[in-house]
Every structure is written in structure tokens, then in C-alpha cells.
Design an enzyme around this catalytic site. Structure first.
Site, short mmCIF file in Angstrom:
data_model
loop_
_atom_site.label_atom_id
_atom_site.label_comp_id
_atom_site.label_asym_id
_atom_site.label_seq_id
_atom_site.Cartn_x
_atom_site.Cartn_y
_atom_site.Cartn_z
N ASP A 129 -6.30 10.25 -2.16
CA ASP A 129 -6.96 11.28 -1.19
C ASP A 129 -8.15 11.26 -1.98
O ASP A 129 -9.05 10.81 -2.05
CB ASP A 129 -5.65 12.38 -1.71
CG ASP A 129 -4.56 12.15 -1.43
OD1 ASP A 129 -4.91 11.45 -0.40
OD2 ASP A 129 -3.14 12.68 -1.53
N TYR A 187 1.44 -1.09 -0.12
CA TYR A 187 -0.15 0.38 -0.35
C TYR A 187 0.83 1.38 0.37
O TYR A 187 1.70 1.56 0.67
CB TYR A 187 -1.18 0.18 1.37
CG TYR A 187 -1.64 1.25 1.47
CD1 TYR A 187 -2.37 1.53 0.26
CD2 TYR A 187 -1.55 2.16 2.95
CE1 TYR A 187 -2.85 2.87 0.83
CE2 TYR A 187 -1.77 3.12 2.42
CZ TYR A 187 -2.81 3.71 2.12
OH TYR A 187 -3.60 5.53 2.09
N GLU A 232 -13.08 5.12 7.21
CA GLU A 232 -11.94 5.72 7.87
C GLU A 232 -12.34 5.84 9.35
O GLU A 232 -13.18 6.92 9.33
CB GLU A 232 -10.76 6.68 7.24
CG GLU A 232 -9.80 7.18 8.41
CD GLU A 232 -8.69 6.09 7.80
OE1 GLU A 232 -8.66 4.98 8.09
OE2 GLU A 232 -7.62 6.19 7.67
N GLU A 280 -11.93 9.82 -1.34
CA GLU A 280 -12.77 9.94 0.02
C GLU A 280 -13.00 11.92 -0.86
O GLU A 280 -13.68 11.51 -0.93
CB GLU A 280 -11.31 10.73 0.39
CG GLU A 280 -10.46 11.60 0.46
CD GLU A 280 -9.40 11.38 1.66
OE1 GLU A 280 -8.98 12.40 2.02
OE2 GLU A 280 -8.42 10.57 2.23
N CYS A 314 -4.91 13.64 6.89
CA CYS A 314 -4.34 12.87 7.50
C CYS A 314 -5.25 13.02 8.35
O CYS A 314 -6.08 12.95 8.87
CB CYS A 314 -3.47 12.23 8.15
SG CYS A 314 -3.22 11.07 8.63
N ASP A 344 -3.08 5.30 -2.70
CA ASP A 344 -3.75 6.40 -2.54
C ASP A 344 -3.88 7.11 -3.73
O ASP A 344 -3.24 7.71 -3.93
CB ASP A 344 -2.78 7.82 -0.36
CG ASP A 344 -4.14 8.31 -0.39
OD1 ASP A 344 -5.33 8.61 -0.76
OD2 ASP A 344 -3.58 8.63 1.04
N HIS A 347 -8.02 4.49 -3.02
CA HIS A 347 -9.08 4.54 -2.62
C HIS A 347 -9.58 6.28 -2.55
O HIS A 347 -8.35 6.87 -2.61
CB HIS A 347 -9.00 4.10 -0.76
CG HIS A 347 -8.19 5.26 -0.83
ND1 HIS A 347 -8.11 5.91 -0.16
CD2 HIS A 347 -7.63 4.07 -0.61
CE1 HIS A 347 -7.02 6.70 0.53
NE2 HIS A 347 -5.77 5.06 0.63
N ASN A 404 -8.13 0.03 7.99
CA ASN A 404 -7.16 0.84 7.78
C ASN A 404 -6.35 1.06 9.71
O ASN A 404 -7.08 1.79 10.05
CB ASN A 404 -7.19 2.23 7.42
CG ASN A 404 -5.31 3.38 6.90
OD1 ASN A 404 -4.26 2.77 7.31
ND2 ASN A 404 -5.53 5.16 7.30
N ASP A 412 0.64 15.46 6.53
CA ASP A 412 0.06 15.11 4.87
C ASP A 412 -1.02 16.40 5.45
O ASP A 412 -2.53 16.04 6.15
CB ASP A 412 -0.44 14.04 5.54
CG ASP A 412 -1.65 13.10 4.68
OD1 ASP A 412 -1.94 13.63 3.85
OD2 ASP A 412 -1.95 12.63 5.03
N ARG A 434 -14.09 5.16 -0.24
CA ARG A 434 -13.24 6.14 1.22
C ARG A 434 -14.34 6.98 1.93
O ARG A 434 -14.40 7.89 1.09
CB ARG A 434 -12.23 6.17 1.47
CG ARG A 434 -11.66 6.73 2.48
CD ARG A 434 -9.80 6.59 2.54
NE ARG A 434 -9.68 7.51 4.04
CZ ARG A 434 -8.56 8.25 4.48
NH1 ARG A 434 -7.28 7.26 3.52
NH2 ARG A 434 -7.86 8.65 4.92
#
Length: 451
Positions: free
Chosen positions: A239, A193, A341, A266, A274, A237, A264, A364, A208, A311
């Protein structure tokens, strides 16, 4: 059947008909068609460029037989086939045979299928007026004389199959650069990942906070995913998708090109942070679903098996029920997997699997983050399908590097002496032996003296 038109000497038809180029028709036939050659009529006039007059060419016919080669084990289109309709079931058979290899592998055959169809309908075709002697004749491309079977499935296809065909829990350590990825490969991890937090810290030296761009992430993902092109699948990721639907479509296309197996996307605002920081804000469900639609459409347009993971970070701001509603809506749009998440308890994590079953969920784990620590065995028992450890590399790397630098400041040494980590050992992890093999196999002499 092959037709080759060869120029012959011009002839005079009459005083009123100017000379035009004649042609010899060189016909290579299957034995069963040899007797039908006299029925061939070339219904094509020729144009003399010098005189501007159209006339009928002198046509002579030469014939010879060619054997029809046996069909290969993958049923490729045999040379010498004289009927267009015979090609159609072969094309269907080829696609049918390839379907078990996954959509991505099937898409590799499409250009060959298109080439056959275009060749059959456009190239080297001759019309005949002889009561159905033939409608179209063409030579199939040499590319189909071999077999497409045996092409390794892409990492995306392999990841998708594991989700669809097994009940495995796919465990992915977090990687963020070439060295961390190489270490994961060296210890036998079967999936990885690429963490956005780690990439931002490593590549940019920043927190982040949504600062990594699409270019930053694609560059890193491309490098990691292609250290071993047919190696462990890489989930990356993405984002928020880095913009609106058009940008998201571009991002998906770039991830596919980079050999990424899954990603993913989101529902945080563009100025995201983050997932294990406080103060997160999410967009409306309508905006979120527009992101999912854009990603799904881009994936489908590319005929890719890349795994789309929806996500949501809504749990912190809007609560568990809204998070589940968003994931259900994303599932209805065709997302392959879900990621909620920031679970607030182990019980909540377990309930999410139940509420969204049988849809696969990703868990996660960020040690020392906002969620409880769940072990691999616990996640497997709960029913999660993918488990990522985002800080698995970057947290211990920070500790080890910091300790070495502090020791250097205080004692004048790093403490690495006697650790066994020699330059050769480090470079072997980073592909030294593979590079040496390439040079030696090619006849190079760069490593004759050893290393």
C-alpha cells in the site's frame, strides 16, 4: 597455533616477592615452527588477589606438533595458521565466492567473517617480543571448517536474478490466504502475488479502502511466503507504507523477515482505495519520493535482495506524463521495478514500457476493472517483466462460494457431492502428505493406520 595457560604450583622468588601463580604454556605448533618455541616470551604480569602484589609468573613450556588439515573446497580458514595476514585473503576469497549467490546469501556469511576477525584480533591472542615471532595467534571458529556453498538462494534473490539476468515475463496469480496460496503451489505457479484487496476482504471482511494495517499484511504475507520457504517468490502489496518514513522502514524490515521476495509501495494518500476505483488522490512527488527513499534505505541496511517496486496511481488524477515523471524519479533513487497503475489503453501500456526501458515494469491486471484486459502473450510482446492478476482467486472464489450457498438455501444441498473434492483431497493440497512424512520419519505412529 594454540596456547593454553595452565596453573602450576606457586613458588617463592625471594623474601621480598610474594608467591604468585605460575603458568604452563602448552603450545601446539606446526612442524615448521617447533624450533622457534624457545624464543617465546610471555610479556604479561600476574596479579595475586590475596596479597595485592604483582609479580612475574613461573613459565614452563610444553610443545607438541599438530598437522595442518587440508583446506576445504570452499577455502575455509585452515587450523594451525600462525599468521594473521594469511586469514585476510581467505576472507576476501570467501566473500568473492559468495557474491554470485546474491547479496542476501552473502549477508549470511558476514557473521562468520566477523567471528573470524573478532577471534583473530581478540581471543586466545598472545603477544611476543621475539623479533616478529608472531603478532597474533588464534584458533578459527569451527563454523568455517565447512562450506557455505550450497545454501539455497532466498526467494528475494531468485526474483531479483530473474529480473536482472533473464527476459522472462514473471506471471503471478493473486493469492490472499493459505488455501489460495496452497492451490497456486499445487498447480505449479512459479511466483505469487499477495493482493491487498483480497487480503482485506478475506482477513477483515472489508472493502479495499486502506483499512488493512501493517500487522494485518505482515501476518498474512508471513504465512503465505513460508508455506514453502524455498518455494515460489511472493510479491506483496505494501500500500502506502502505512505511514511516514519511519513506519515505512519498519514495514520493509517486517516484509524481509517474513520471507517476502518483493513489494510495491505507492503514492496514494494514506486514506487510499483500490487502484481500480474512481476518486483516487495522490500525494506530492516529494512525499512519494520520500517513501521510496525510506524503503530503499531500509532494504539496503538489511543487505536484502527484496525487490522494491515503485507504484504510481497518478494516471487517473494527474495524467500519463506525471506518472512517467514519478517513475523516472523513483528509478533514479534505486527502485528495482516500476508499476503504473490504471492504464487507459493498451497503447498507453505499450508506450510506458518504451518510455522507461530498460527498467523492468510490472503490469497489474484486474478483470472487469478500469484498465483494458491484456493477455500474458500480449504483455510479453510489449516487454513487461512482471504480470500480476490481483483478482485471479478472489473473484472466482466469490462466485463459487456464492453459488454453493444459494443452492443450499434453495435446494438443501451445496452441489459439491460428486465433485471429487473429498476431505483427503483438500487436505493433501494443504500439506497433509508432508505432515505425514514428518511424523513417520521422526518415528511417530500417528499415521500407521492410514488416513
Amino acid at each position: 597455533m594454540f596456547l593454553t595457560l595452565l596453573p602450576t604450583k606457586p613458588r617463592m622468588e625471594s623474601e621480598t616477592r610474594p608467591p604468585v601463580d605460575g603458568f604452563t604454556v602448552d603450545v601446539a605448533l606446526k612442524p615448521s615452527l617447533k624450533d622457534q618455541v624457545p624464543e617465546l616470551v610471555i610479556a604479561q604480569a600476574t596479579h595475586d588477589s590475596k596479597t595485592g602484589v604483582t609479580g612475574v609468573p613461573n613459565v614452563s613450556i610444553k610443545t607438541h606438533e599438530v598437522p595442518t588439515p587440508p583446506a576445504t573446497q570452499c577455502n575455509s580458514f585452515p587450523l594451525g595458521t600462525d599468521d594473521l595476514t594469511k586469514a585476510e585473503p581467505l576472507m576476501d576469497k570467501m566473500k568473492s565466492d559468495l557474491k554470485p549467490c546474491g547479496t542476501q546469501t552473502l549477508s549470511q556469511a558476514d557473521p562468520l567473517t566477523d567471528e573470524v576477525n573478532n577471534t583473530l584480533t581478540n581471543e586466545n591472542a598472545v603477544s611476543s617480543s621475539s623479533a616478529g615471532f608472531m603478532d597474533k595467534v588464534a584458533t578459527p571458529p569451527a563454523a568455517l571448517n565447512g562450506c557455505i556453498e550450497g545454501i539455497p538462494a532466498s526467494p528475494a534473490t531468485r526474483l531479483k536474478r530473474r529480473l536482472e539476468d533473464t527476459k522472462d515475463l514473471i506471471v503471478c496469480p493473486g493469492v490472499y490466504d493459505g488455501l489460495s496460496a496452497r492451490i497456486a503451489l499445487s498447480v505449479g505457479c512459479d511466483a505469487m502475488y499477495m493482493t491487498g484487496a483480497g487480503t482485506t476482504a478475506s482477513a477483515l471482511g472489508m472493502a479495499d479502502l486502506g483499512l488493512a494495517t501493517l500487522s494485518d499484511m505482515v501476518r498474512q504475507a508471513d504465512m503465505i511466503a513460508n508455506l514453502d520457504y524455498n518455494g515460489p517468490p511472493l510479491i506483496a502489496d505494501m500500500d502506502t507504507g502505512y505511514g511516514g518514513p519511519i513506519t515505512i522502514a519498519s514495514a520493509v524490515k517486517h516484509y524481509i523477515r517474513a520471507n517476502v521476495a518483493g513489494f510495491h509501495i505507492e503514492d496514494q494518500v494514506l486514506t487510499k482505495r483500490c487502484g481500480h476505483l474512481s476518486g483516487k488522490k495522490v500525494v506530492s512527488i516529494d512525499v512519494y519520493l520520500s517513501r521510496i527513499r525510506a524503503a530503499k534505505a531500509a532494504k539496503d541496511k538489511a543487505h536484502s535482495d527484496i525487490v522494491l517496486i515503485a507504484r504510481t496511481d497518478a494516471n487517473q488524477q494527474l495524467g500519463y506524463d506525471e506518472s512517467i515523471a514519478r517513475l523516472r524519479a523513483a528509478r533514479a533513487l534505486g527502485a528495482d521495478c516500476g508499476l503504473l497503475e490504471g492504464f487507459k489503453s493498451k497503447e498507453q501500456a505499450r508506450q510506458a514500457v518504451i518510455d522507461l526501458a530498460p527498467w523492468p515494469l510490472l503490469l497489474n491486471i484486474v478483470e472487469n476493472g478500469h484498465s483494458p484486459l491484456i493477455t500474458v502473450d500480449e504483455a510479453r510482446e510489449m516487454g513487461f517483466r512482471i504480470m500480476i492478476f490481483s483478482f485471479a482467486a478472489i473473484a472466482p472464489a466469490y462466485g463459487a462460494i456464492k453459488n454453493a450457498y444459494e443452492k443450499l438455501q434453495k435446494e438443501g444441498v451445496t452441489g459439491n457431492q460428486g465433485s471429487g473434492v473429498t476431505p483427503v483431497k483438500l487436505f493433501e493440497v494443504c500439506g497433509l502428505r508432508d505432515a505425514m512424512e514428518i511424523d513417520t520419519t521422526a518415528g511417530g505412529e500417528d499415521f500407521k493406520g492410514g488416513i
